[in-house]
Enzyme design. Sequence first.
Site, PDB file in Angstrom:
ATOM      1  CD  GLU A 150       2.152   2.848   9.659  1.00 44.31           C
ATOM      2  OE1 GLU A 150       1.461   2.993   9.374  1.00 44.31           O
ATOM      3  OE2 GLU A 150       2.933   2.714   8.358  1.00 44.31           O
ATOM      4  CD  GLU A 199      -1.696   1.741   2.579  1.00 42.41           C
ATOM      5  OE1 GLU A 199      -2.022   2.692   3.451  1.00 42.41           O
ATOM      6  OE2 GLU A 199      -2.268   0.687   3.388  1.00 42.41           O
ATOM      7  CG  HIS A 200       3.571   2.564   3.135  1.00 44.73           C
ATOM      8  ND1 HIS A 200       4.181   3.867   4.169  1.00 44.73           N
ATOM      9  CD2 HIS A 200       2.495   2.038   3.570  1.00 44.73           C
ATOM     10  CE1 HIS A 200       3.535   3.421   5.391  1.00 44.73           C
ATOM     11  NE2 HIS A 200       2.179   3.134   5.284  1.00 44.73           N
TER      12      HIS A 200
END
Length: 460
Positions: free
Chosen positions: A165, A88-89
């Site tokens: 993160e 996704e990143h």
Amino acid sequence: MPAALSARRVLASGLLALTVTLLPPAFAPPAQAAEKGVFFPESFTLANGMQVVVIPNRRVPVVTHMVWYKVGAADEDRGVSGIAHFLEHLMFKGTDEVPAGAFSRIVAKNGGRDNAFTSYDYTAYHQNVARDRLELVMRMEADRMSNLKLTDAVVYPERDVIIEERRQRIENEPADRIGEQINATLFVHHPYGTPVIGWPQEMANLTREEAERFYKTWYAPNNAILVVSGDVSAEELKPLAEKYYGAIPARPVPERHRVTEPPISAERRVTLRDAEVRQPSVRRIWIAPSYRLDPEQQAYPLQVLSEIMSGGPTSRLYRSLVVEQKIATSAWLGYNPDAWDMGTLSAGATPAAGVEMDKLEAALWAELRKAAEGGVTEEEVATARKRMLAEAAYARDSLTGPAQTLGAALATGQSLDDVESWPVRIDAVTAAQVNAAAKAVLGKTNHVTGLLLPLQGKDS
């Protein structure tokens, strides 16, 4: 509960979760029996197999454009946890046409906002833009569906980003750490027990080759759903969808193969003490039916049960624990049926000042036993149904909410008819059905209880 963990995180859960924040402070219950219809979508399928859903809303000249891929963290191979979220990143790292980092800049320059999120069963990318910028974002989103370019120079620095993160969102947050441990204890074999963001030792070893393999395996138009909500009709959208998404060839996509949970009858308990905890809490979670896997037809009764137990200041848990006994500052029961495999039912509470956790815990479980063994009344069910139907009437007031609800539903095995039939199915729920579902789920002994406590405190 299973949750998307991403720098671009958006909560995409059931219909009520998406509509409750839209409600006015007071509303009138519907005066007649519920009728079918919530969002009244239009739909068609492209020649390559991509499903397209349009939710017309002409209030403002704005659209929400979302592409949902029917793949998430629970579809990862063992040993590469976090690869779905990592990809996704990486989807923002560019193509030949849109260089790395340019996607979001272009959207912002055109007055829009973009985002993305990963969950166990799906990954979604979305933009909110003015209607006249819709073609722009469709062109860019279709481009990265098939033309993503990954190099070591962009992949490995981004791996450091997701590792950081995790530190910030999980390891530095006691409530998220215990949630992760509760989940891993509840699902001992199924991939829902693995965090969406991944286990740290596996995240550190994710490679460009693994990201490319995941992308080429799952990111195909025939494994995607386009949902557009706002100032557009299916007739207007179809030529653009065919031009950009329809030009991408379909590819073979593997079936979802998920392991099943072994039979477990023992209750389990997880306790986390941390110096950062300022507000202790207790929670318990049960495996429950999902919309897709619901042989006993319990999904709709469990939603009504959740409304009775936790639907505002007159609900059973709030009234008993917060108002009458004054031993809690909050108490809740929530049900999540939006999953490809099992759903979950969870309950919890936070103590009022000076209240021992064992006292709060005993009172919370007593209220749940009362619901499971003594049941609810027809009057409670009727009142809950009216509130839920009135809430659903406001669902179309949002642009993003309907797109999220329909996208999540379709990605987890529901149909448009299932979503549109929600009011009728809720209106048909009886007290006998609620009581049977409550007894079946709350009566299970294989639940997991979690206690979040400060370093100094009493453990019950």
